[in-house]
Design an enzyme around this catalytic site. Structure first.
Site, PDB file in Angstrom:
ATOM      1  N   HIS A 109      -9.632  -8.462   8.237  1.00  9.52           N
ATOM      2  CA  HIS A 109      -8.276  -7.902   8.270  1.00  9.52           C
ATOM      3  C   HIS A 109      -8.207  -6.598   7.482  1.00  9.52           C
ATOM      4  O   HIS A 109      -7.369  -6.432   6.607  1.00  9.52           O
ATOM      5  CB  HIS A 109      -7.277  -8.935   7.731  1.00  9.52           C
ATOM      6  CG  HIS A 109      -5.848  -8.484   7.775  1.00  9.52           C
ATOM      7  ND1 HIS A 109      -5.203  -8.161   8.960  1.00  9.52           N
ATOM      8  CD2 HIS A 109      -4.939  -8.292   6.788  1.00  9.52           C
ATOM      9  CE1 HIS A 109      -3.958  -7.801   8.677  1.00  9.52           C
ATOM     10  NE2 HIS A 109      -3.770  -7.867   7.371  1.00  9.52           N
ATOM     11  N   MET A 137       5.072  -7.268   9.865  1.00  9.38           N
ATOM     12  CA  MET A 137       4.322  -8.323   9.164  1.00  9.38           C
ATOM     13  C   MET A 137       5.155  -9.588   9.038  1.00  9.38           C
ATOM     14  O   MET A 137       4.636 -10.698   9.180  1.00  9.38           O
ATOM     15  CB  MET A 137       3.885  -7.830   7.774  1.00  9.38           C
ATOM     16  CG  MET A 137       3.020  -8.834   7.008  1.00  9.38           C
ATOM     17  SD  MET A 137       1.474  -9.269   7.828  1.00  9.38           S
ATOM     18  CE  MET A 137       1.737 -11.012   8.143  1.00  9.38           C
ATOM     19  N   SER A 172      -1.297 -11.958   1.486  1.00  5.47           N
ATOM     20  CA  SER A 172      -1.569 -10.959   0.441  1.00  5.47           C
ATOM     21  C   SER A 172      -2.899 -10.249   0.677  1.00  5.47           C
ATOM     22  O   SER A 172      -3.933 -10.890   0.833  1.00  5.47           O
ATOM     23  CB  SER A 172      -1.603 -11.619  -0.935  1.00  5.47           C
ATOM     24  OG  SER A 172      -0.400 -12.307  -1.179  1.00  5.47           O
ATOM     25  N   ASN A 173      -2.834  -8.926   0.687  1.00  8.96           N
ATOM     26  CA  ASN A 173      -4.045  -8.121   0.894  1.00  8.96           C
ATOM     27  C   ASN A 173      -4.823  -7.909  -0.400  1.00  8.96           C
ATOM     28  O   ASN A 173      -4.246  -7.965  -1.467  1.00  8.96           O
ATOM     29  CB  ASN A 173      -3.647  -6.769   1.496  1.00  8.96           C
ATOM     30  CG  ASN A 173      -3.525  -6.854   3.008  1.00  8.96           C
ATOM     31  OD1 ASN A 173      -4.378  -7.436   3.662  1.00  8.96           O
ATOM     32  ND2 ASN A 173      -2.467  -6.299   3.565  1.00  8.96           N
ATOM     33  N   ARG A 186       0.823  -1.207   0.000  1.00 10.27           N
ATOM     34  CA  ARG A 186       0.000   0.000   0.000  1.00 10.27           C
ATOM     35  C   ARG A 186       0.856   1.255   0.000  1.00 10.27           C
ATOM     36  O   ARG A 186       1.917   1.298   0.592  1.00 10.27           O
ATOM     37  CB  ARG A 186      -0.880   0.020   1.262  1.00 10.27           C
ATOM     38  CG  ARG A 186      -2.079  -0.861   1.167  1.00 10.27           C
ATOM     39  CD  ARG A 186      -3.160  -0.399   2.117  1.00 10.27           C
ATOM     40  NE  ARG A 186      -2.801  -0.588   3.528  1.00 10.27           N
ATOM     41  CZ  ARG A 186      -3.399   0.042   4.529  1.00 10.27           C
ATOM     42  NH1 ARG A 186      -4.364   0.912   4.277  1.00 10.27           N
ATOM     43  NH2 ARG A 186      -3.050  -0.187   5.776  1.00 10.27           N
ATOM     44  N   ARG A 205      -0.331  -6.151  17.071  1.00  7.70           N
ATOM     45  CA  ARG A 205      -0.548  -4.721  17.346  1.00  7.70           C
ATOM     46  C   ARG A 205      -1.422  -4.522  18.575  1.00  7.70           C
ATOM     47  O   ARG A 205      -1.117  -3.691  19.446  1.00  7.70           O
ATOM     48  CB  ARG A 205      -1.207  -4.052  16.133  1.00  7.70           C
ATOM     49  CG  ARG A 205      -0.251  -3.829  14.974  1.00  7.70           C
ATOM     50  CD  ARG A 205      -0.975  -3.289  13.748  1.00  7.70           C
ATOM     51  NE  ARG A 205      -0.009  -2.966  12.707  1.00  7.70           N
ATOM     52  CZ  ARG A 205      -0.224  -3.137  11.395  1.00  7.70           C
ATOM     53  NH1 ARG A 205      -1.382  -3.639  10.986  1.00  7.70           N
ATOM     54  NH2 ARG A 205       0.697  -2.810  10.529  1.00  7.70           N
ATOM     55  N   ASP A 242      -2.691  -8.076  13.369  1.00 12.62           N
ATOM     56  CA  ASP A 242      -3.702  -7.348  14.156  1.00 12.62           C
ATOM     57  C   ASP A 242      -3.573  -7.711  15.641  1.00 12.62           C
ATOM     58  O   ASP A 242      -3.702  -6.855  16.522  1.00 12.62           O
ATOM     59  CB  ASP A 242      -5.118  -7.683  13.665  1.00 12.62           C
ATOM     60  CG  ASP A 242      -5.314  -7.343  12.205  1.00 12.62           C
ATOM     61  OD1 ASP A 242      -4.702  -6.361  11.737  1.00 12.62           O
ATOM     62  OD2 ASP A 242      -6.065  -8.060  11.518  1.00 12.62           O
ATOM     63  N   ARG A 279      -6.575  -1.197   1.510  1.00 11.82           N
ATOM     64  CA  ARG A 279      -6.152  -2.543   1.105  1.00 11.82           C
ATOM     65  C   ARG A 279      -6.939  -2.984  -0.127  1.00 11.82           C
ATOM     66  O   ARG A 279      -6.467  -3.767  -0.932  1.00 11.82           O
ATOM     67  CB  ARG A 279      -6.371  -3.531   2.259  1.00 11.82           C
ATOM     68  CG  ARG A 279      -5.386  -3.357   3.406  1.00 11.82           C
ATOM     69  CD  ARG A 279      -5.638  -4.386   4.495  1.00 11.82           C
ATOM     70  NE  ARG A 279      -4.683  -4.293   5.600  1.00 11.82           N
ATOM     71  CZ  ARG A 279      -4.822  -3.498   6.644  1.00 11.82           C
ATOM     72  NH1 ARG A 279      -5.872  -2.692   6.727  1.00 11.82           N
ATOM     73  NH2 ARG A 279      -3.929  -3.488   7.609  1.00 11.82           N
ATOM     74  N   ASN A 283      -3.268  -7.898  -6.787  1.00 16.84           N
ATOM     75  CA  ASN A 283      -3.006  -8.994  -5.860  1.00 16.84           C
ATOM     76  C   ASN A 283      -3.945 -10.182  -6.054  1.00 16.84           C
ATOM     77  O   ASN A 283      -3.537 -11.330  -5.913  1.00 16.84           O
ATOM     78  CB  ASN A 283      -3.070  -8.489  -4.417  1.00 16.84           C
ATOM     79  CG  ASN A 283      -1.905  -7.565  -4.078  1.00 16.84           C
ATOM     80  OD1 ASN A 283      -1.070  -7.283  -4.921  1.00 16.84           O
ATOM     81  ND2 ASN A 283      -1.855  -7.087  -2.861  1.00 16.84           N
TER      82      ASN A 283
END
Length: 293
Positions: A157, A208, A98-99, A61, A133, A130, A67, A74
């Site tokens: 996500h 990530m 992969s987003n 991004r 974080r 997530d 995303r 993607n």
């Protein structure tokens, strides 16, 4: 993954530049053998016999992008990789990074269904970042050592589909409601925080990589018969009326051993759950539609 003692053979694949990365990583003094493959002609060799396939492929991004903006590029990459997985290692556990994960996991499921190799126990959307974080941010506010912190994160996500369940966080801290709201928002916007801080030079790669390695390690432990390995992941699910949903999952020798329920939610979390459903459903349907084209 090169540092993981459960890995015996590490196979790296990309459309270009892989031999250099493989040579570099291969010098690390851990037991796994490393091989690098590049270009579509070598994809089959890269996948042959794999137990776990981790897919972080695609474009990152940039500021101002969601995303979802990455969707077409993607989605196409994921579709072709999953087609190859169904051919060369249909029994592998697939870790989808992969987003947008909310759409790429349903795409993978459709590709596998079409190939006749779909096993819902073996397909995972990696939402571990997530959780990572949420743990970090919670520990900071609760003023507790982060190593002992646990926070389940459910839903999807992306943005509001990410729902950290701070009411279930351990160790328990009586945080004010406005602090919980701010922590929830920061967890949801964690990726954007990094995208903006990198100012056009990419998105979350280091955190990530850590989260991806953590989840793959959980999968490997499950395959190796370690008991009670539980992680949150975006999987096929009956926990809500949505076909895919992230919640706690017990991992084992077949991948998903059990999809665990949501447990008791606070009123704020119940509202968050209702709010995220339409958006998550739309992303899932978008993936299915793409895969069927």
């Amino acid at each position: 993954m090169k540092l993981n003692p459960l890995v015996s053979s590490l196979s790296l694949y990309d459309i270009a530049g892989t031999p250099g990365v493989a040579a570099d990583v291969s010098h690390v003094n851990t037991r796994s053998e490393v091989a690098g493959y590049q270009g579509e002609g070598e994809l089959g060799k890269a996948l042959e016999g794999a137990d776990v396939v981790i897919i972080p492929a695609g474009v990152p991004r940039k500021p101002g992008m969601t995303r979802d903006d990455l969707f077409n590029i993607n989605a196409g990459i994921v579709k072709s990789l999953c087609t190859a997985i169904s051919k060369y290692c249909p029994k592998a556990l697939v870790n989808m990074i992969s987003n947008p994960v909310n759409s790429t996991v349903p795409i993978a499921a459709e590709v596998f269904k079409k190939a006749g190799t779909y096993d819902e126990k073996r397909l995972f959307g990696v939402t571990t970042l997530d959780v990572v974080r949420a743990k970090t941010f919670y520990a900071g506010k609760a003023n507790v050592p982060v190593a002992g912190v646990n926070v389940p994160v459910v839903g999807g996500h992306a943005g509001i589909t990410i729902l950290p369940l701070f009411s279930q966080a351990t160790p328990k801290a009586n945080l004010d409601h406005d602090v919980i709201v701010a922590l929830t928002k920061r967890t949801q916007d964690g990726g954007t925080e990094v995208v903006e801080a990198k100012a056009g030079k990419g998105s979350a790669t280091l955190s990530m990589a850590y989260a991806g390695a953590l989840f793959a390690d959980a999968c490997l432990k499950g395959l190796n018969g370690v008991p009670d390995v539980v992680e949150c992941s975006f999987v096929q699910s009956n926990v809500t009326e949505l076909p895919f949903f992230a919640s706690k999952v017990r991992l084992g020798k077949n991948g998903v051993e059990e999809v665990l329920g949501l447990g008791a939610l606070s009123d704020y979390e119940k509202q968050g759950l209702e709010n995220l459903k339409p958006e998550l459903l739309a992303s899932i349907e978008k993936g299915i539609k793409f895969a069927k084209q």
